[in-house]
Design an enzyme around this catalytic site. Structure first.
Site, PDB file in Angstrom:
ATOM      1  NE  ARG A  11      -1.166   2.451   2.923  1.00 27.08           N
ATOM      2  CZ  ARG A  11      -0.602   3.544   3.424  1.00 27.08           C
ATOM      3  NH1 ARG A  11      -0.524   4.652   2.708  1.00 27.08           N
ATOM      4  NH2 ARG A  11      -0.101   3.541   4.645  1.00 27.08           N
ATOM      5  CG  ASP A  12       3.082   4.376   3.047  1.00 32.21           C
ATOM      6  OD1 ASP A  12       2.985   5.262   2.179  1.00 32.21           O
ATOM      7  OD2 ASP A  12       3.348   4.629   4.236  1.00 32.21           O
ATOM      8  CG  HIS A 201       3.688   4.705   9.270  1.00 31.02           C
ATOM      9  ND1 HIS A 201       2.988   3.750   8.560  1.00 31.02           N
ATOM     10  CD2 HIS A 201       4.032   5.636   8.345  1.00 31.02           C
ATOM     11  CE1 HIS A 201       2.908   4.091   7.289  1.00 31.02           C
ATOM     12  NE2 HIS A 201       3.541   5.242   7.133  1.00 31.02           N
ATOM     13  CG  HIS A 203       7.413   7.692   5.475  1.00 33.28           C
ATOM     14  ND1 HIS A 203       7.279   7.198   4.209  1.00 33.28           N
ATOM     15  CD2 HIS A 203       6.208   7.517   6.083  1.00 33.28           C
ATOM     16  CE1 HIS A 203       6.039   6.749   4.041  1.00 33.28           C
ATOM     17  NE2 HIS A 203       5.368   6.935   5.161  1.00 33.28           N
ATOM     18  CB  CYS A 234       2.336  10.156   1.535  1.00 28.43           C
ATOM     19  SG  CYS A 234       0.696  10.873   1.453  1.00 28.43           S
ATOM     20  CG  ASN A 243       6.683   3.147   4.762  1.00 24.45           C
ATOM     21  OD1 ASN A 243       6.308   3.168   3.605  1.00 24.45           O
ATOM     22  ND2 ASN A 243       5.927   3.551   5.756  1.00 24.45           N
TER      23      ASN A 243
HETATM   24  P1  HMG Z   1     -13.160  14.421  -2.319  1.00 22.25           P
HETATM   25  O1  HMG Z   1     -12.760  14.861  -3.691  1.00 22.25           O
HETATM   26  O2  HMG Z   1     -13.402  15.463  -1.277  1.00 22.25           O
HETATM   27  O3  HMG Z   1     -14.398  13.448  -2.311  1.00 22.25           O
HETATM   28  O4  HMG Z   1     -12.045  13.419  -1.831  1.00 22.25           O
HETATM   29  P2  HMG Z   1     -15.721  13.377  -3.121  1.00 22.25           P
HETATM   30  O5  HMG Z   1     -16.680  12.682  -2.234  1.00 22.25           O
HETATM   31  O6  HMG Z   1     -16.060  14.721  -3.687  1.00 22.25           O
HETATM   32  O7  HMG Z   1     -15.345  12.377  -4.343  1.00 22.25           O
HETATM   33  C1  HMG Z   1     -14.526  12.734  -5.434  1.00 22.25           C
HETATM   34  C2  HMG Z   1     -14.588  11.608  -6.477  1.00 22.25           C
HETATM   35  O8  HMG Z   1     -13.985  10.426  -5.938  1.00 22.25           O
HETATM   36  C3  HMG Z   1     -16.008  11.209  -6.799  1.00 22.25           C
HETATM   37  O9  HMG Z   1     -15.981  10.723  -8.139  1.00 22.25           O
HETATM   38  C4  HMG Z   1     -16.301  10.078  -5.878  1.00 22.25           C
HETATM   39  O10 HMG Z   1     -17.278   9.198  -6.342  1.00 22.25           O
HETATM   40  C5  HMG Z   1     -14.953   9.392  -5.804  1.00 22.25           C
HETATM   41  P3  HMG Z   1     -16.742  11.520  -9.313  1.00 22.25           P
HETATM   42  O11 HMG Z   1     -18.134  11.688  -8.844  1.00 22.25           O
HETATM   43  O12 HMG Z   1     -16.019  12.844  -9.427  1.00 22.25           O
HETATM   44  O13 HMG Z   1     -16.570  10.628 -10.504  1.00 22.25           O
HETATM   45  N1  HMG Z   1     -14.731   8.723  -4.524  1.00 22.25           N
HETATM   46  C6  HMG Z   1     -14.325   7.456  -4.402  1.00 22.25           C
HETATM   47  N2  HMG Z   1     -14.047   6.494  -5.294  1.00 22.25           N
HETATM   48  C7  HMG Z   1     -13.660   5.308  -4.814  1.00 22.25           C
HETATM   49  N3  HMG Z   1     -13.490   5.041  -3.508  1.00 22.25           N
HETATM   50  C8  HMG Z   1     -13.757   5.977  -2.583  1.00 22.25           C
HETATM   51  C9  HMG Z   1     -14.184   7.241  -3.019  1.00 22.25           C
HETATM   52  N4  HMG Z   1     -14.501   8.372  -2.379  1.00 22.25           N
HETATM   53  C10 HMG Z   1     -14.834   9.267  -3.309  1.00 22.25           C
HETATM   54  N5  HMG Z   1     -13.582   5.701  -1.300  1.00 22.25           N
HETATM   55  C11 HMG Z   1     -11.337  11.516  -0.507  1.00 22.25           C
HETATM   56  C12 HMG Z   1     -12.101  12.835  -0.525  1.00 22.25           C
HETATM   57  C13 HMG Z   1     -11.160  11.121   0.933  1.00 22.25           C
HETATM   58  C14 HMG Z   1     -12.142  10.468  -1.263  1.00 22.25           C
HETATM   59  C15 HMG Z   1      -9.977  11.715  -1.217  1.00 22.25           C
HETATM   60  O14 HMG Z   1      -9.351  12.811  -0.631  1.00 22.25           O
HETATM   61  C16 HMG Z   1      -9.061  10.526  -1.123  1.00 22.25           C
HETATM   62  O15 HMG Z   1      -9.330   9.480  -1.684  1.00 22.25           O
HETATM   63  N6  HMG Z   1      -7.940  10.689  -0.409  1.00 22.25           N
HETATM   64  C17 HMG Z   1      -6.998   9.616  -0.180  1.00 22.25           C
HETATM   65  C18 HMG Z   1      -5.582  10.116  -0.269  1.00 22.25           C
HETATM   66  C19 HMG Z   1      -4.646   8.984   0.012  1.00 22.25           C
HETATM   67  O16 HMG Z   1      -4.928   7.819  -0.230  1.00 22.25           O
HETATM   68  N7  HMG Z   1      -3.441   9.327   0.536  1.00 22.25           N
HETATM   69  C20 HMG Z   1      -2.427   8.344   0.839  1.00 22.25           C
HETATM   70  C21 HMG Z   1      -2.749   7.514   2.030  1.00 22.25           C
HETATM   71  S1  HMG Z   1      -2.415   8.325   3.589  1.00 22.25           S
HETATM   72  C22 HMG Z   1      -0.717   8.081   3.810  1.00 22.25           C
HETATM   73  O17 HMG Z   1      -0.035   7.641   2.929  1.00 22.25           O
HETATM   74  C23 HMG Z   1      -0.120   8.358   5.167  1.00 22.25           C
HETATM   75  C24 HMG Z   1       0.150   7.067   5.969  1.00 22.25           C
HETATM   76  O18 HMG Z   1       1.029   6.213   5.272  1.00 22.25           O
HETATM   77  C25 HMG Z   1       0.755   7.409   7.342  1.00 22.25           C
HETATM   78  C26 HMG Z   1       1.951   8.351   7.277  1.00 22.25           C
HETATM   79  O19 HMG Z   1       2.905   8.083   6.532  1.00 22.25           O
HETATM   80  O20 HMG Z   1       1.903   9.336   8.002  1.00 22.25           O
HETATM   81  C27 HMG Z   1      -1.153   6.284   6.212  1.00 22.25           C
HETATM   82 MG    MG Z   2       3.177   6.395   5.275  1.00 20.74          MG
END
Ligand code: HMG
Ligand code: MG
Length: 294
Positions: A11-12, A201, A203, A234, A243
């Site tokens: 994933r990450d 966690h 990085h 990310c 990581n």
């Molecule tokens: P948004 O644009 O505010 O949401 O995003 P929305 O509800 O307006 O939806 C936008 C579009 O996405 C729509 O499609 C939805 O249907 C679709 P459209 O109508 O335009 O065709 N949609 C989805 N599709 C599939 N699955 C879903 C989903 N939700 C909406 N679940 C949202 C808000 C939260 C969805 C967006 O910001 C998002 O997906 N963010 C995720 C970002 C991400 O994955 N970042 C990396 C992970 S975090 C990380 O890496 C840190 C970590 O490792 C820890 C660390 O290192 O600190 C965990």
């Molecule tokens: Mg991370």
């Protein structure tokens, strides 16, 4: 085992790769990691494919591994939760951050707004008998706002303690933290929760991840997220590298008499396969050294 290693490479590690990796390659990577003895693996994210295109096949991947107890996937909202429930996994990972600038860039929501989203999802997870993990990103630094104080992180944790969360994963999202900051946070957290709920966690952007893990172990933490071959970053944390490499933590632990249950040679075999596919050089010092030695 003396320590729990949660392999977040699928994933990450992969979420930031721009070239789309075919489903069968991801699945053989995960199977290779399992063969090395890794049991806790985060294999996908039910996030918007517009935001993170690489994770768009998470449902197919999760369905392939739902017979195992410790497979995790990220969920940001109800739509993601519906897919998580369809996949029939047993471990859900919600994610938020101590810095609101990061929260907004990563999920389009503030911390307080993410709580409103998660509240019903946590109830659904409890009904589903899923184990609940909550990531708290930017637990030391924010890529946009700089230093995040321990006080701020503890405030966020206090709000989250109202919910039945099994485990918290504290992210050094940009990989800037050093030992004293880790000590400060863990000592603060120990006053709020049992140490068994704390997972770190790190990085490795500044090369501090292993020393931060060593310090955490000294302070009693026994659960860490790592990524095979140090893959990752990310997409919403500019400048952040992968990581802590799983190989580096396994080598360190095994040489301290801390059992991980992981076979380093098989792990290197699994991560080499994906490194070759991505045409990338490993960022794990241990892996490089072992490969150079032949
Ligand atoms: P948004 O644009 O505010 O949401 O995003 P929305 O509800 O307006 O939806 C936008 C579009 O996405 C729509 O499609 C939805 O249907 C679709 P459209 O109508 O335009 O065709 N949609 C989805 N599709 C599939 N699955 C879903 C989903 N939700 C909406 N679940 C949202 C808000 C939260 C969805 C967006 O910001 C998002 O997906 N963010 C995720 C970002 C991400 O994955 N970042 C990396 C992970 S975090 C990380 O890496 C840190 C970590 O490792 C820890 C660390 O290192 O600190 C965990
Ligand atoms: Mg991370």
């Amino acid at each position: 085992m003396d320590i729990k290693i949660v392999e977040v490479g699928p994933r990450d590690g992969l979420q930031n790769v721009s070239q789309f990796i075919p489903l069968d390659k991801k699945i053989s990577f995960i199977k290779g990691l399992q063969k090395s003895g890794l049991t806790h693996l985060e294999v996908g994210a039910f996030v918007s494919p517009k935001w993170v295109p690489q994770m768009r096949d998470s449902l197919e991947i999760c369905k392939q591994f739902n017979q195992y107890d410790n497979i995790l996937a990220l969920v940001p909202n109800q739509r993601g939760m519906d897919q998580y429930l369809e996949a029939q996994l047993k471990n859900v990972a919600f994610f938020t951050a101590a810095s609101d600038t990061f929260n907004l860039k990563n999920t389009n929501k503030t911390f307080k707004d993410s709580l409103k989203v998660y509240e019903p999802l946590i109830q659904q997870a409890i009904l589903d008998k899923s184990k609940i993990r909550m990531y708290i990103s930017t637990a030391f630094y924010c890529p946009f706002d700089g230093k995040v104080s321990t006080k701020k992180v503890l405030e966020v944790v206090e709000d989250l303690l109202a919910f039945e969360i099994d485990e918290f994963s504290f992210g050094d999202t940009v990989g800037l933290a050093t030992s004293n900051e880790v000590t400060d946070l863990i000592n603060g957290l120990k006053k709020l929760m049992d140490i068994s709920k704390i997972n770190m966690h790190f990085h490795d952007t500044y090369g501090m991840a292993l020393s931060n893990a060593a310090k955490s172990i000294e302070l009693g933490v026994r659960s860490f997220d790592t990524s095979a071959s140090g893959l990752g970053g990310c997409p919403y944390a500019p400048g952040a590298s992968g990581n802590l490499a799983t190989e580096d933590l396994v080598y360190f632990c095994e040489n301290q008499g801390i059992q991980t249950g992981i076979d380093l040679d098989l792990l290197i075999e699994a991560s080499q396969d994906i490194d070759n596919f991505l045409n990338r050089e490993s960022s794990s010092k241990v892996k490089q050294a072992i490969i150079n030695k032949g």
